[in-house]
Design an enzyme around this catalytic site. Structure first.
Site, PDB file in Angstrom:
ATOM      1  N   GLU A 277       1.678   1.853  -3.558  1.00 26.25           N
ATOM      2  CA  GLU A 277       0.458   2.310  -4.221  1.00 26.25           C
ATOM      3  C   GLU A 277       0.139   3.752  -3.863  1.00 26.25           C
ATOM      4  OE1 GLU A 277      -2.189  -1.716  -4.693  1.00 26.25           O
ATOM      5  OE2 GLU A 277      -1.686  -1.091  -2.663  1.00 26.25           O
TER       6      GLU A 277
ATOM      7  N   GLU B  30       2.564  -8.281  -1.827  1.00 30.86           N
ATOM      8  CA  GLU B  30       1.332  -8.921  -1.344  1.00 30.86           C
ATOM      9  C   GLU B  30       1.253 -10.399  -1.701  1.00 30.86           C
ATOM     10  OE1 GLU B  30       0.154  -4.545  -2.131  1.00 30.86           O
ATOM     11  OE2 GLU B  30       1.485  -6.039  -3.019  1.00 30.86           O
TER      12      GLU B  30
ATOM     13  N   GLY C 201       0.808  -1.216   0.000  1.00 34.35           N
ATOM     14  CA  GLY C 201       0.000   0.000   0.000  1.00 34.35           C
ATOM     15  C   GLY C 201       0.835   1.258   0.000  1.00 34.35           C
TER      16      GLY C 201
END
Length: 284
Positions: free
Chosen positions: A138, A158, A135
């Protein structure tokens, strides 16, 4: 390695506000917000250092609210988002998600908070040092530009815990670095360093770790000198290039170009050019 390394640290005397004392005037627990870290530049600092700035639901909600507030602040023209020297953000908070079911995740809809980041009208610069993983990677990619320290590492690991990116990692990474490298990063979970990220087009530049935030603020200052109306519409037009055909993008760009001729900043900018002086933009 393409690293910007100014001679000495005289930059501190040139831009003393780069190292302004942090404050947190807004009631946030997981982020620090300085609406005027420098003239027309706001700074948001992710602030969960013990968890390497892991992105839990509360942090993302606070970030969404802060961005919405700063976007509405007429004194703010550029926003810088950072973590700390060790980590921008090492990923999502896995402990928060580990026990949830698919229905839990659907009801929580945790990624809906990310939509506000995409909707931010003002230029958003990520200042990344250390880990930007999952994240965190991202989140950095959701920003408009990335200034990275030479210690920065990017990745989407992930796959190693039985899931996959869910906040844009498969989409924005592919657009930034191409299919082959994106597949490798997403399917193996390997990290790339700052030099590889620069060569792949993921980041704008690499700077020494000790001045990565100062360099991001300096970069933001360049943008903050421009017409705020022009920068916002130019940002919209660049992002629009991802959403449709070239013809649609050109029409959108043209509309925004014409619209700026209704602004005082356009008159000021062109008159200043003709009169051979520096323009004074007011965002009107």
């Amino acid at each position: 390695m393409n690293i910007l390394r100014p001679k000495g640290l005289k930059i501190i005397t040139v831009f003393p506000y780069f190292y302004a004392k942090p404050d947190n005037p807004m009631p946030y627990e997981n982020i620090l917000v300085e609406p005027q870290h420098a003239p027309h530049i706001a700074l948001i600092r992710l602030n969960r250092p013990k968890e390497l700035n892991a992105l839990n639901l509360q942090l993302m909600q606070e970030l969404r609210n802060a961005l919405k507030s700063l976007d509405a602040d007429e004194d703010v023209r550029v926003i810088v988002l950072t973590g700390n020297e060790r980590a921008f953000a090492a990923g999502a908070d896995i402990k928060e998600m580990a026990g949830r079911t698919a229905i839990d995740m659907l009801k929580i809809d945790q990624f809906s908070t990310w939509d506000q980041i995409k909707k931010t009208k003002k230029p958003l610069i990520a200042a990344v040092s250390g880990f930007a993983l999952g994240g965190g990677c991202e989140l950095a990619m959701t920003c408009d530009m990335i200034i990275a320290s030479e210690t920065a590492q990017f990745g989407q690991p992930e796959i190693k815990i039985g899931v996959m990116p869910g906040a844009g990692g498969t989409q924005r990474l592919t657009r930034a670095v191409g299919k082959a490298l994106a597949m490798e990063i997403v399917l193996t979970g390997r990290f790339i360093n700052a030099e590889e990220a620069l060569k792949a087009g993921l980041i704008n530049r690499i700077v020494p770790a000790e001045i990565y935030l100062a360099e991001a603020i300096k970069f933001a200052n360049q943008i903050a000198q421009m017409s705020p109306l022009a920068t916002q519409l130019a940002k919209e037009s660049v992002l629009r290039s991802y959403d449709g055909s070239l013809e649609e993008g050109l029409l959108y760009e043209r509309k925004n170009f014409y619209m700026l001729f209704a602004s005082e900043d356009q008159k000021e900018g062109m008159n200043a050019f003709v009169e051979k002086r520096n323009p004074e933009f007011k965002g009107k």
